[in-house]
Design a protein around this motif. Structure first.
Motif, PDB file in Angstrom:
ATOM      1  N   GLU A 103      -2.978  -3.615  -9.942  1.00 52.00           N
ATOM      2  CA  GLU A 103      -3.134  -2.551  -9.054  1.00 52.00           C
ATOM      3  C   GLU A 103      -4.593  -2.210  -8.664  1.00 52.00           C
ATOM      4  O   GLU A 103      -5.089  -2.170  -9.652  1.00 52.00           O
ATOM      5  N   ILE A 104      -4.700  -1.954  -7.476  1.00 52.63           N
ATOM      6  CA  ILE A 104      -6.097  -1.288  -7.307  1.00 52.63           C
ATOM      7  C   ILE A 104      -5.849   0.290  -6.921  1.00 52.63           C
ATOM      8  O   ILE A 104      -5.056   0.757  -6.136  1.00 52.63           O
ATOM      9  N   LEU A 105      -6.710   0.939  -7.796  1.00 56.22           N
ATOM     10  CA  LEU A 105      -6.729   2.516  -7.743  1.00 56.22           C
ATOM     11  C   LEU A 105      -8.115   3.079  -7.485  1.00 56.22           C
ATOM     12  O   LEU A 105      -9.014   2.334  -7.496  1.00 56.22           O
ATOM     13  N   ARG A 106      -8.148   4.273  -7.106  1.00 58.98           N
ATOM     14  CA  ARG A 106      -9.565   5.129  -6.896  1.00 58.98           C
ATOM     15  C   ARG A 106      -9.720   6.333  -7.864  1.00 58.98           C
ATOM     16  O   ARG A 106     -10.488   6.788  -8.211  1.00 58.98           O
ATOM     17  N   ALA A 107      -8.398   6.463  -8.631  1.00 58.93           N
ATOM     18  CA  ALA A 107      -8.281   7.462  -9.711  1.00 58.93           C
ATOM     19  C   ALA A 107      -8.246   6.683 -10.972  1.00 58.93           C
ATOM     20  O   ALA A 107      -7.281   6.002 -11.163  1.00 58.93           O
ATOM     21  N   GLU A 108      -8.502   7.445 -12.228  1.00 60.71           N
ATOM     22  CA  GLU A 108      -8.312   6.762 -13.537  1.00 60.71           C
ATOM     23  C   GLU A 108      -6.979   6.955 -13.808  1.00 60.71           C
ATOM     24  O   GLU A 108      -6.294   8.017 -13.658  1.00 60.71           O
ATOM     25  N   SER A 109      -6.533   6.055 -14.568  1.00 64.90           N
ATOM     26  CA  SER A 109      -5.006   6.142 -14.995  1.00 64.90           C
ATOM     27  C   SER A 109      -4.939   5.507 -16.453  1.00 64.90           C
ATOM     28  O   SER A 109      -5.657   4.509 -16.884  1.00 64.90           O
ATOM     29  N   LEU A 110      -3.961   5.974 -17.209  1.00 60.64           N
ATOM     30  CA  LEU A 110      -3.863   5.418 -18.676  1.00 60.64           C
ATOM     31  C   LEU A 110      -3.086   4.002 -18.314  1.00 60.64           C
ATOM     32  O   LEU A 110      -3.241   3.309 -19.004  1.00 60.64           O
ATOM     33  N   TYR A 111      -2.445   3.775 -17.450  1.00 59.81           N
ATOM     34  CA  TYR A 111      -1.559   2.773 -17.196  1.00 59.81           C
ATOM     35  C   TYR A 111      -2.238   1.492 -16.575  1.00 59.81           C
ATOM     36  O   TYR A 111      -1.731   0.144 -16.871  1.00 59.81           O
ATOM     37  N   ILE A 159      -1.761  -1.274  -4.055  1.00 56.70           N
ATOM     38  CA  ILE A 159      -2.663  -0.399  -3.872  1.00 56.70           C
ATOM     39  C   ILE A 159      -2.471   0.684  -3.584  1.00 56.70           C
ATOM     40  O   ILE A 159      -1.523   1.199  -3.021  1.00 56.70           O
ATOM     41  N   ASP A 160      -2.704   1.766  -4.633  1.00 61.86           N
ATOM     42  CA  ASP A 160      -2.570   3.120  -4.387  1.00 61.86           C
ATOM     43  C   ASP A 160      -3.974   3.860  -4.590  1.00 61.86           C
ATOM     44  O   ASP A 160      -4.723   4.130  -5.689  1.00 61.86           O
ATOM     45  N   LEU A 161      -4.307   4.620  -3.553  1.00 54.85           N
ATOM     46  CA  LEU A 161      -5.553   5.173  -3.355  1.00 54.85           C
ATOM     47  C   LEU A 161      -5.507   6.758  -3.630  1.00 54.85           C
ATOM     48  O   LEU A 161      -6.105   7.328  -2.672  1.00 54.85           O
ATOM     49  N   SER A 162      -4.296   7.102  -3.791  1.00 55.30           N
ATOM     50  CA  SER A 162      -4.068   8.902  -3.919  1.00 55.30           C
ATOM     51  C   SER A 162      -4.802   9.426  -4.938  1.00 55.30           C
ATOM     52  O   SER A 162      -5.280   8.759  -5.955  1.00 55.30           O
ATOM     53  N   PRO A 163      -5.262  10.579  -4.726  1.00 55.87           N
ATOM     54  CA  PRO A 163      -5.907  11.276  -5.684  1.00 55.87           C
ATOM     55  C   PRO A 163      -5.238  11.330  -7.004  1.00 55.87           C
ATOM     56  O   PRO A 163      -5.750  11.386  -8.249  1.00 55.87           O
ATOM     57  N   GLN A 164      -3.825  11.330  -6.939  1.00 56.15           N
ATOM     58  CA  GLN A 164      -2.885  11.231  -8.275  1.00 56.15           C
ATOM     59  C   GLN A 164      -2.330  10.036  -8.161  1.00 56.15           C
ATOM     60  O   GLN A 164      -1.046  10.062  -7.537  1.00 56.15           O
ATOM     61  N   PRO A 165      -2.555   8.970  -8.867  1.00 62.41           N
ATOM     62  CA  PRO A 165      -1.822   7.599  -8.540  1.00 62.41           C
ATOM     63  C   PRO A 165      -0.274   7.749  -8.887  1.00 62.41           C
ATOM     64  O   PRO A 165      -0.193   8.420 -10.057  1.00 62.41           O
ATOM     65  N   ASP A 166       0.604   7.111  -8.386  1.00 65.30           N
ATOM     66  CA  ASP A 166       1.951   7.102  -8.653  1.00 65.30           C
ATOM     67  C   ASP A 166       2.407   6.528  -9.929  1.00 65.30           C
ATOM     68  O   ASP A 166       2.193   5.329 -10.166  1.00 65.30           O
ATOM     69  N   VAL A 167       2.904   7.312 -10.944  1.00 68.65           N
ATOM     70  CA  VAL A 167       3.330   6.788 -12.266  1.00 68.65           C
ATOM     71  C   VAL A 167       4.412   5.431 -12.154  1.00 68.65           C
ATOM     72  O   VAL A 167       4.282   4.680 -12.806  1.00 68.65           O
ATOM     73  N   LEU A 205       0.897  -1.135   0.132  1.00 66.11           N
ATOM     74  CA  LEU A 205       0.005   0.032   0.011  1.00 66.11           C
ATOM     75  C   LEU A 205       0.716   1.080  -0.030  1.00 66.11           C
ATOM     76  O   LEU A 205       1.675   1.420   0.760  1.00 66.11           O
ATOM     77  N   LEU A 206       0.592   2.054  -0.900  1.00 69.01           N
ATOM     78  CA  LEU A 206       1.129   3.383  -0.953  1.00 69.01           C
ATOM     79  C   LEU A 206       0.695   4.348  -0.282  1.00 69.01           C
ATOM     80  O   LEU A 206      -0.444   4.552  -0.243  1.00 69.01           O
ATOM     81  N   ILE A 207       1.506   4.928   0.927  1.00 71.97           N
ATOM     82  CA  ILE A 207       0.923   6.001   1.715  1.00 71.97           C
ATOM     83  C   ILE A 207       1.119   7.337   1.827  1.00 71.97           C
ATOM     84  O   ILE A 207       0.226   8.118   2.372  1.00 71.97           O
ATOM     85  N   ASP A 208       1.680   7.603   0.852  1.00 73.17           N
ATOM     86  CA  ASP A 208       2.353   9.059   0.909  1.00 73.17           C
ATOM     87  C   ASP A 208       1.368  10.100   0.382  1.00 73.17           C
ATOM     88  O   ASP A 208       1.452  11.131   1.234  1.00 73.17           O
ATOM     89  N   ASP A 209       0.288   9.970  -0.399  1.00 73.17           N
ATOM     90  CA  ASP A 209      -0.619  11.039  -0.438  1.00 73.17           C
ATOM     91  C   ASP A 209      -2.194  10.755   0.442  1.00 73.17           C
ATOM     92  O   ASP A 209      -3.098  11.424  -0.212  1.00 73.17           O
TER      93      ASP A 209
END
Length: 231
Positions: A161-169, A140-148, A49-53
């Motif tokens: 990967e589980i996200l909550r914001a749309e991503s090209l990748y 899991i990256d639930l940041s408003p801006q997922p880390d590229v 889980l990425l926690i930074d944002d």
């Protein structure tokens, strides 16, 4: 606005540039490297889980959901990833202890085991990240801006990967999952990828197909074509 072409690294930045009237091409700032992980050979089901944002409130909600899921399956292991050093480690350790006590998630037999199941990892360079996710089953990256950076590494390793914001990748239902509501959707998404290997293997195939899209050669060709068209 005067540029022939602008480059964005994420959906978020692309929308900001387009709002100012710029012509935008979205490309990752790094290429994919085929380096498939070995998590499907591991006994433990490792979540990163990425926690930074994540705000303190958001982190509390997410950790509570994941820790409840961990209590349902003792093989689940959690790594908390940061690119910003150990600034929040004391805060997070206190939060984990509080949640353990408040939710009653540990019994006498697992009183110390639960704390060993949650790890804190700081990454500052690409090789460190590749090594850290080598045995990871789910990102899991639930940041408003997922880390590229994390998304490209995940594609390279074949990890959903589980996200909550749309991503090209990360495409919903293919190499990952896009949550509409974290509170209600996160636990089912975790189970979707960790309960057996069928769904995880499907995501692996989609991730492997994406590797070819973001090799350095493909990125350069797309950039050259866009510049030529712009002229």
């Amino acid at each position: 606005q005067q540029a022939v072409l602008t480059i964005a690294d994420s959906n978020y930045n692309q929308k900001r540039l387009e709002a100012s009237g710029a012509k935008v091409l979205q490309l990752p700032p790094l290429d994919t490297r085929l380096s498939l992980g070995i998590s499907n050979q591991e006994r433990l089901l490792k979540i990163m889980l990425l926690i930074d944002d994540l705000s303190a409130a958001a982190l509390r909600v997410v950790l509570e959901i994941i820790m409840k899921t961990m209590n349902e399956n003792e093989l689940i292991d959690l790594t908390l990833l940061t690119f910003r050093g150990g600034q929040r480690q004391a805060e997070i350790e206190a939060l984990v202890t509080e949640l353990d006590e408040r939710l009653g998630l540990t019994d006498a037999a697992r009183e110390n085991a639960r704390k060993r199941d949650i790890h804190f990892v700081t990454v500052s360079a690409e090789p460190q990240l590749i090594q850290a996710i080598h045995t990871t089953r789910l990102l899991i990256d639930l940041s408003p801006q997922p880390d590229v950076f994390l998304q490209i590494a995940g594609i390279s390793a074949g990890i959903p990967e589980i996200l909550r914001a749309e991503s090209l990748y990360v495409e919903d239902g293919k190499n990952g999952c896009l949550l509409q509501n974290v509170t209600t959707d996160l636990a089912p998404a975790i189970h979707f990828y960790l309960d057996g290997l069928k769904n995880w293997n499907t995501a692996l195939v989609h991730a492997a197909n994406k590797i070819a899209d973001y090799t350095s050669g493909r990125i350069v060709k797309r950039l050259q074509a866009a510049i030529k068209e712009g002229r």
